[in-house]
Structure formats: C-alpha cells, structure tokens
Design a protein around this motif. Sequence first.
Motif, PDB file in Angstrom:
ATOM      1  N   PRO A  75       1.010  -1.395  -0.035  1.00 44.10           N
ATOM      2  CA  PRO A  75       0.030   0.021   0.000  1.00 44.10           C
ATOM      3  C   PRO A  75       0.730   1.327  -0.106  1.00 44.10           C
ATOM      4  CG  PRO A  75      -0.842  -1.514   1.767  1.00 44.10           C
ATOM      5  CD  PRO A  75       0.588  -1.952   1.260  1.00 44.10           C
ATOM      6  N   SER A  76       0.403   2.217  -0.835  1.00 44.69           N
ATOM      7  CA  SER A  76       0.938   3.595  -0.687  1.00 44.69           C
ATOM      8  C   SER A  76       0.886   4.308   0.770  1.00 44.69           C
ATOM      9  CB  SER A  76       0.678   4.407  -1.778  1.00 44.69           C
ATOM     10  OG  SER A  76       0.858   3.804  -3.068  1.00 44.69           O
ATOM     11  N   GLU A  77      -0.501   3.937   1.160  1.00 45.96           N
ATOM     12  CA  GLU A  77      -0.949   4.548   2.379  1.00 45.96           C
ATOM     13  C   GLU A  77      -1.828   3.452   3.054  1.00 45.96           C
ATOM     14  OE1 GLU A  77      -2.084   8.763   2.504  1.00 45.96           O
ATOM     15  OE2 GLU A  77      -1.882   8.816   0.214  1.00 45.96           O
ATOM     16  N   GLY A  78      -2.019   3.453   4.537  1.00 47.44           N
ATOM     17  CA  GLY A  78      -2.873   2.821   4.995  1.00 47.44           C
ATOM     18  C   GLY A  78      -2.342   1.162   5.401  1.00 47.44           C
ATOM     19  N   GLU A  79      -3.236   0.686   6.211  1.00 48.95           N
ATOM     20  CA  GLU A  79      -2.562  -0.671   6.750  1.00 48.95           C
ATOM     21  C   GLU A  79      -3.678  -1.729   6.309  1.00 48.95           C
ATOM     22  OE1 GLU A  79      -0.492   0.978  10.808  1.00 48.95           O
ATOM     23  OE2 GLU A  79      -2.537   0.013  11.026  1.00 48.95           O
ATOM     24  N   ILE A  80      -2.981  -3.065   6.240  1.00 44.93           N
ATOM     25  CA  ILE A  80      -3.762  -4.319   6.040  1.00 44.93           C
ATOM     26  C   ILE A  80      -3.704  -5.206   7.240  1.00 44.93           C
ATOM     27  CG2 ILE A  80      -4.295  -6.287   4.532  1.00 44.93           C
ATOM     28  CD1 ILE A  80      -3.352  -4.328   2.263  1.00 44.93           C
ATOM     29  N   TRP A  81      -4.547  -5.878   7.884  1.00 44.01           N
ATOM     30  CA  TRP A  81      -4.631  -6.599   8.866  1.00 44.01           C
ATOM     31  C   TRP A  81      -5.153  -7.901   8.597  1.00 44.01           C
ATOM     32  CZ3 TRP A  81      -2.931  -5.393  14.055  1.00 44.01           C
ATOM     33  CH2 TRP A  81      -2.296  -3.928  14.283  1.00 44.01           C
ATOM     34  N   LEU A  82      -4.391  -8.999   8.943  1.00 39.76           N
ATOM     35  CA  LEU A  82      -5.176 -10.181   8.723  1.00 39.76           C
ATOM     36  C   LEU A  82      -5.073 -11.109  10.264  1.00 39.76           C
ATOM     37  CD1 LEU A  82      -6.282 -12.785   7.408  1.00 39.76           C
ATOM     38  CD2 LEU A  82      -3.971 -13.307   6.407  1.00 39.76           C
ATOM     39  N   ASP A  83      -6.077 -11.610  10.380  1.00 36.28           N
ATOM     40  CA  ASP A  83      -6.322 -12.363  11.732  1.00 36.28           C
ATOM     41  C   ASP A  83      -5.725 -11.576  13.205  1.00 36.28           C
ATOM     42  OD1 ASP A  83      -7.063 -14.416  13.579  1.00 36.28           O
ATOM     43  OD2 ASP A  83      -5.659 -15.713  12.838  1.00 36.28           O
ATOM     44  N   GLY A  84      -5.793 -10.166  13.159  1.00 38.94           N
ATOM     45  CA  GLY A  84      -5.306  -9.579  14.148  1.00 38.94           C
ATOM     46  C   GLY A  84      -3.706  -9.071  13.989  1.00 38.94           C
ATOM     47  N   ASN A  86      -0.703  -7.105  11.686  1.00 46.21           N
ATOM     48  CA  ASN A  86      -0.398  -6.097  10.633  1.00 46.21           C
ATOM     49  C   ASN A  86       0.523  -6.974   9.736  1.00 46.21           C
ATOM     50  OD1 ASN A  86       0.199  -4.003   8.847  1.00 46.21           O
ATOM     51  ND2 ASN A  86       0.490  -2.527  10.612  1.00 46.21           N
ATOM     52  N   LEU A  87       0.273  -6.856   8.193  1.00 50.03           N
ATOM     53  CA  LEU A  87       0.852  -7.589   7.249  1.00 50.03           C
ATOM     54  C   LEU A  87       1.829  -6.621   6.739  1.00 50.03           C
ATOM     55  CD1 LEU A  87      -1.934  -9.255   5.236  1.00 50.03           C
ATOM     56  CD2 LEU A  87      -0.380 -10.386   6.944  1.00 50.03           C
ATOM     57  N   ALA A  88       2.098  -5.526   7.116  1.00 52.24           N
ATOM     58  CA  ALA A  88       3.323  -4.660   6.578  1.00 52.24           C
ATOM     59  C   ALA A  88       4.478  -5.412   6.786  1.00 52.24           C
ATOM     60  CB  ALA A  88       3.263  -3.350   7.480  1.00 52.24           C
ATOM     61  N   GLY A  89       5.338  -5.396   5.631  1.00 51.21           N
ATOM     62  CA  GLY A  89       6.766  -5.998   5.581  1.00 51.21           C
ATOM     63  C   GLY A  89       6.681  -7.563   5.443  1.00 51.21           C
ATOM     64  N   VAL A  90       5.538  -8.154   5.412  1.00 47.61           N
ATOM     65  CA  VAL A  90       5.476  -9.386   5.537  1.00 47.61           C
ATOM     66  C   VAL A  90       5.665  -9.967   4.169  1.00 47.61           C
ATOM     67  CG1 VAL A  90       4.162 -11.726   6.274  1.00 47.61           C
ATOM     68  CG2 VAL A  90       4.262  -9.689   7.595  1.00 47.61           C
ATOM     69  N   PRO A  91       6.406 -10.742   3.379  1.00 47.70           N
ATOM     70  CA  PRO A  91       6.497 -11.157   2.285  1.00 47.70           C
ATOM     71  C   PRO A  91       5.459 -12.194   1.572  1.00 47.70           C
ATOM     72  CG  PRO A  91       8.344 -12.556   3.551  1.00 47.70           C
ATOM     73  CD  PRO A  91       7.742 -11.383   4.340  1.00 47.70           C
ATOM     74  N   PRO A  92       5.216 -12.357   0.550  1.00 46.92           N
ATOM     75  CA  PRO A  92       4.041 -13.139  -0.032  1.00 46.92           C
ATOM     76  C   PRO A  92       3.926 -14.542   0.783  1.00 46.92           C
ATOM     77  CG  PRO A  92       4.850 -11.800  -1.918  1.00 46.92           C
ATOM     78  CD  PRO A  92       5.839 -11.496  -0.631  1.00 46.92           C
ATOM     79  N   HIS A  93       5.277 -15.189   0.608  1.00 51.57           N
ATOM     80  CA  HIS A  93       5.439 -16.589   0.960  1.00 51.57           C
ATOM     81  C   HIS A  93       5.276 -16.732   2.515  1.00 51.57           C
ATOM     82  CE1 HIS A  93       9.356 -15.340   1.504  1.00 51.57           C
ATOM     83  NE2 HIS A  93       9.647 -16.172   2.325  1.00 51.57           N
ATOM     84  N   ARG A  94       5.201 -15.796   3.114  1.00 53.85           N
ATOM     85  CA  ARG A  94       5.045 -15.822   4.664  1.00 53.85           C
ATOM     86  C   ARG A  94       3.688 -15.333   5.371  1.00 53.85           C
ATOM     87  NH1 ARG A  94       8.733 -19.298   6.426  1.00 53.85           N
ATOM     88  NH2 ARG A  94      11.010 -18.392   5.633  1.00 53.85           N
ATOM     89  N   ARG A  95       2.752 -15.122   4.196  1.00 59.64           N
ATOM     90  CA  ARG A  95       1.264 -14.618   4.540  1.00 59.64           C
ATOM     91  C   ARG A  95       0.533 -15.932   4.601  1.00 59.64           C
ATOM     92  NH1 ARG A  95       0.254  -8.653   2.188  1.00 59.64           N
ATOM     93  NH2 ARG A  95       2.414  -7.781   2.708  1.00 59.64           N
ATOM     94  N   PRO A  96      -0.479 -16.231   5.292  1.00 57.08           N
ATOM     95  CA  PRO A  96      -1.304 -17.289   5.359  1.00 57.08           C
ATOM     96  C   PRO A  96      -2.595 -17.110   4.288  1.00 57.08           C
ATOM     97  CG  PRO A  96      -1.939 -15.815   7.196  1.00 57.08           C
ATOM     98  CD  PRO A  96      -0.611 -15.281   6.586  1.00 57.08           C
ATOM     99  N   VAL A  97      -1.923 -16.993   3.168  1.00 55.16           N
ATOM    100  CA  VAL A  97      -2.835 -16.522   1.824  1.00 55.16           C
ATOM    101  C   VAL A  97      -2.411 -17.465   0.849  1.00 55.16           C
ATOM    102  CG1 VAL A  97      -3.756 -14.357   2.930  1.00 55.16           C
ATOM    103  CG2 VAL A  97      -2.214 -14.471   0.886  1.00 55.16           C
ATOM    104  N   ASN A  98      -3.505 -17.854  -0.120  1.00 51.25           N
ATOM    105  CA  ASN A  98      -2.787 -18.254  -1.224  1.00 51.25           C
ATOM    106  C   ASN A  98      -3.632 -17.713  -2.616  1.00 51.25           C
ATOM    107  OD1 ASN A  98      -1.219 -19.713  -2.936  1.00 51.25           O
ATOM    108  ND2 ASN A  98      -1.303 -21.733  -1.777  1.00 51.25           N
ATOM    109  N   MET A  99      -3.316 -17.793  -3.535  1.00 57.94           N
ATOM    110  CA  MET A  99      -3.926 -16.833  -4.732  1.00 57.94           C
ATOM    111  C   MET A  99      -4.222 -17.734  -5.902  1.00 57.94           C
ATOM    112  SD  MET A  99      -3.059 -13.117  -5.848  1.00 57.94           S
ATOM    113  CE  MET A  99      -4.431 -12.228  -7.145  1.00 57.94           C
TER     114      MET A  99
END
Length: 381
Positions: A75-84, A86-99
């Motif tokens: 994000p250019s601004e703001g925050e994204i949270w998942l299950d409490g 903050n995902l800031a700085g968390v690389p894709p392969h470390r996020r509990p999501v799949n696309m």
Amino acid sequence: MKQALGAVRRKFQPWNDPASRPFIEFRNVSKQFGSFTAVDHQTLTVFEREFHALLGPSGCGKTTLLRMLAGFEEPSEGEIWLDGKNLAGVPPHRRPVNMMFQSYALFPHMSVEKNIAFGLKQDGMPRGEIAARVDEMLKLVKLEPFAKRRPDKLSGGQRQRVALARALAKRPKVLLLDEPLGALDKKLREATQFELVGLQESLGLTFLIVTHDQEEAMTVADRISVMKEGKIAQIATPAEIYEAPSSRYVADFIGSVNVFEGTVESSSPGRLQLETDQGFTVRTATAPVLGAGTKAWFAVRPEKMRIDHDRPEGDGVNMVSGEVWDIGYLGDVTVYNVRLDSGKLVRASVMNAQRAVARPISWEERVWLSWSDDAGVILLD
C-alpha cells in the motif's frame, strides 16, 4: 440486529453482530502507480468464513486490493491486517493466504498430482504427508481419475479444479481468487460457481474473489463490495445490493434497471410522490423523507413492472403507456422494450409460467406499464 433483505444463502451474518471481530481489515488503504490512483483511501472488513466478492469494471481497483492482501503490492498509504496481525513488511510466501489466478498458471510439464504437490514440496513438507494431502485434494475436487494426466489433456473445467486444489493444498487461512472462472463457458461457469460455494462452506475458509461478472458475484458471495474508480460504492449482501442499491451506479451495474429522473412533489414517512421528467407520477413507500422540489431518481427493476394491453385501475400513479419497440424471448422470460411517448425506452420482463398466453403482446402495440408502491427505490445520487 439489522434484518436482512431478500433471500439469504445461509444464516451467516457476522457483519451485523457488534461483537464479531473482522478477520481481514483494509484500513484507509491507498495505492498509487505514478500519478494514477488505483485504490483511494478505502476501508474494508471481511469476516472469517465469509465469501466476499470485489465487483466492478476493469480498472476499478479490485485486483489491486487483492494483490496488496497477497503481498504482491505494498500500500502507498494505510494498513492491511489479517487475523489481528499487521501484514506490513510480511513477504507473500510468509502470509497465510494463497492466490488462484485467472490463467490458472499450471505447470504444463507436470501431472495433476505434481502440480498440486508443488507448493508443498517448496515448503519442505515430508513426502508421506505430501502424498496424503494430494490425495485429499484430488478427492475434494473430484479429480482422482486424472491424477497422472498433464494439463493439456484436461478440459477447461478440470484445469480450473487443479488450480483450485493446488491453492487449497497449503491450507491457507484465506483463498484469493482473481477472475477464476473467466476462461470457462457459460454453462460450466454457472455449475462451477455452486461448486465453489459448497467447497468454501465445507472447508470453512475465507474466500475473497475478484470478478467483473455481477451474476457470478451474486451467486457465490455472502457480501459484495461494488467498486468504482478506486473506491467502494456499496458493501452489502447480494439481495440488498440488488433490491436497495445506494446509487444509480450500483443500480445500473447490478442487473437491468429502469431509472427515471424527477422532482419530489410531496414526502412523509412511508410515502413519497415524485413527478418524473417523463410526465407521469411515481408513488413509493420505500423512500426517505425529502423536501418538496428535491431532485431524485426512481429505479425499478424490469421484473417488478407489469405490462398490459389495458390501462390499469387506480388513481393514475405508478403507470405509464408506450409502444412495444422490441421483444426478446429468452425461454424462461420474455423481455419487452417499450418506447414511451418521450422517446425513453423502458424494459419489462415477464416470466413464461405457461406455454400459451391468451392474448399475447406483439410489436408496435400500445401497452401500459405499472408497478406497486414498494417495487422500486428512490436514489439521490
């Protein structure tokens, strides 16, 4: 608790429970690509086990929201949270999501089972556990007989299932689907939509789907976020989006609708009268109290309108006459385009409940359109 409008697919409405905590949160998120703003200071909450659809035309920002959650964009601004968290700085392969991508991105040189196992091997899962997980996924998507085949030997629907199984194999907390059914033909796409709903409910996962197909969003989603130019225009259940749109944009984007501009003649709780620019009067029981002279629009769906040869009984409101301009026979429904004296085309649809009609309506005939007081909605935007 807010009462749901229209049919509800399941008794799952945590957004109406003040005690429920969102599972996914976009907090005042923006994303710029140079001088272009793809997402403009948007806040969105998605709850655990929800099937949420991001719906809108190309370039509205829906895929950008999905990619930011996946970690492919920051994000250019703001925050994204998942299950409490903050995902800031968390690389894709470390996020509990799949696309799951529209192209499916299957490896053409690998068999179905090897495609499904790929991500598990990358994570270093033991061989025995990989085999068990792959078998589980094959059964889940009903592809056991095709385990040894390569993608080029599969149908479009089967390839879609392989991609889905591969995305689910790592048991993500959230599955992100980017136009997952776009490559399928209409009949297969419709069948797969219901399969997705059943799969999501049985697994108890959170699904976030991006689509430009309003019928698809209406079929699969618990709630829909309708987007326009980087902003969310309305968030609601499919029935609420359809029956109570918040603006002309939402009303027009979801399904077919007739919209009439006019001026409020009188207004009181449970009753509003609008004089339209087409020269007829609308009376509605589903409207806010507005001052006389306020500019407003009346939106009514084609299936809410009645079409008759004869002028309806009543006091002259909620009715207008015109000439049948075109007729579309769709099997289950017949659609009539009626040209009013002002030149405006209005659409009415009639369910073909019987094989024969005593007095069918034909081209160039003079007809009357009418509707009940609760058939449509008043919009101010």
